[in-house]
Design a protein around this motif. Structure first.
Motif, short mmCIF file in Angstrom:
data_model
loop_
_atom_site.label_atom_id
_atom_site.label_comp_id
_atom_site.label_asym_id
_atom_site.label_seq_id
_atom_site.Cartn_x
_atom_site.Cartn_y
_atom_site.Cartn_z
N MET A 61 0.76 -1.60 0.43
CA MET A 61 0.16 -0.20 -0.15
C MET A 61 0.93 1.15 -0.15
N LEU A 62 0.04 1.68 -0.95
CA LEU A 62 1.74 3.53 -1.19
C LEU A 62 1.66 4.18 0.20
N ALA A 63 0.97 4.19 1.29
CA ALA A 63 0.78 4.86 2.57
C ALA A 63 1.70 3.95 3.39
N ASP A 64 1.64 3.41 3.61
CA ASP A 64 2.68 1.94 3.93
C ASP A 64 4.13 2.55 3.91
N ALA A 65 4.30 2.30 2.63
CA ALA A 65 5.37 3.02 1.64
C ALA A 65 6.03 3.95 1.61
N VAL A 66 5.17 5.31 1.75
CA VAL A 66 5.65 6.40 2.02
C VAL A 66 5.92 6.40 3.82
N LYS A 67 5.25 6.25 4.56
CA LYS A 67 5.87 5.72 5.89
C LYS A 67 7.24 5.16 6.10
N LYS A 68 7.73 4.45 5.41
CA LYS A 68 8.93 3.85 5.45
C LYS A 68 10.00 5.02 4.40
N TYR A 69 9.51 5.34 3.75
CA TYR A 69 10.46 5.70 2.66
C TYR A 69 10.94 7.42 3.49
N TYR A 70 9.66 8.38 4.14
CA TYR A 70 10.15 9.43 4.88
C TYR A 70 10.97 9.61 5.68
N ASP A 71 11.14 8.38 6.23
CA ASP A 71 11.72 8.09 7.76
C ASP A 71 12.92 8.62 7.84
N LYS A 72 14.16 9.09 8.74
CA LYS A 72 14.74 10.19 8.52
C LYS A 72 15.64 8.99 7.83
N SER A 73 15.96 8.33 8.13
CA SER A 73 17.68 7.29 7.69
C SER A 73 17.14 6.52 6.73
N TYR A 74 16.40 6.89 5.59
CA TYR A 74 16.28 7.27 4.24
C TYR A 74 16.69 8.50 3.81
N ASP A 75 16.36 9.53 4.58
CA ASP A 75 17.09 10.93 3.99
C ASP A 75 16.28 11.37 2.86
N LEU A 76 15.09 11.11 2.04
CA LEU A 76 14.34 11.60 1.19
C LEU A 76 14.23 13.19 1.26
N ASN A 77 13.85 13.97 0.28
CA ASN A 77 13.10 14.72 -0.35
C ASN A 77 11.46 13.68 0.09
N CYS A 78 10.71 14.96 -0.16
CA CYS A 78 9.26 14.45 -0.59
C CYS A 78 8.89 14.10 -1.04
#
Length: 139
Positions: A1-18
């Motif tokens: 699910m997209l919402a779960d993947a967004v939570k995963k990748y927006y975590d500071k450990s990934y350090d990705l922008n929006c």
């Protein structure tokens, strides 16, 4: 699910922008099979393209729509234009603006950063993708 993947990748450990977060999450959730080079295309779109203009989460979502709904190029049909307009309107209806600076003033803080904004973009993107997939199944 997209919402779960967004939570995963927006975590500071990934350090990705929006913008990167949306594309990485959609790549995983929708099986886009994008390589690292394709994923890097969103790097310059964070922070409203570094000038706090159009929201990076929004531009990332539009990139996903292009990947999913353009066969060869945008001018082959009006579909991507219609989906883009719809995304903008629904995003603005949810958050009141598409401007990064204003969105940050309204929704960002140091603890959660722009997670509310990224989540809203993911919700709108999911609505559109889910609906379009249903339409395709009905045909």
């Amino acid at each position: 699910m997209l919402a779960d993947a967004v939570k995963k990748y927006y975590d500071k450990s990934y350090d990705l922008n929006c913008a990167e977060t949306i594309l990485y999450a959609a790549n995983e959730a929708y099986g886009l099979n994008l390589d690292k080079k394709a994923l890097k295309t969103m790097a310059a779109f964070g922070g409203g393209m570094a000038i706090e203009e159009t929201c990076g989460a929004l531009t990332g979502a539009l990139a996903v729509l292009g990947i999913l709904y353009v066969e060869d190029r945008a001018h082959e049909s009006d579909k991507i234009k219609e989906l883009t307009k719809e995304f903008f309107q629904k995003f603005k209806d949810k958050l009141s603006t598409d401007n990064c600076k204003k969105l940050k003033e309204l929704y960002r803080n140091d603890e959660i950063r722009c997670s509310r904004i990224v989540s809203a973009a993911a919700e709108v993107l999911s609505e559109i993708v889910d609906r379009e997939r249903l339409k395709k199944q009905e045909v």
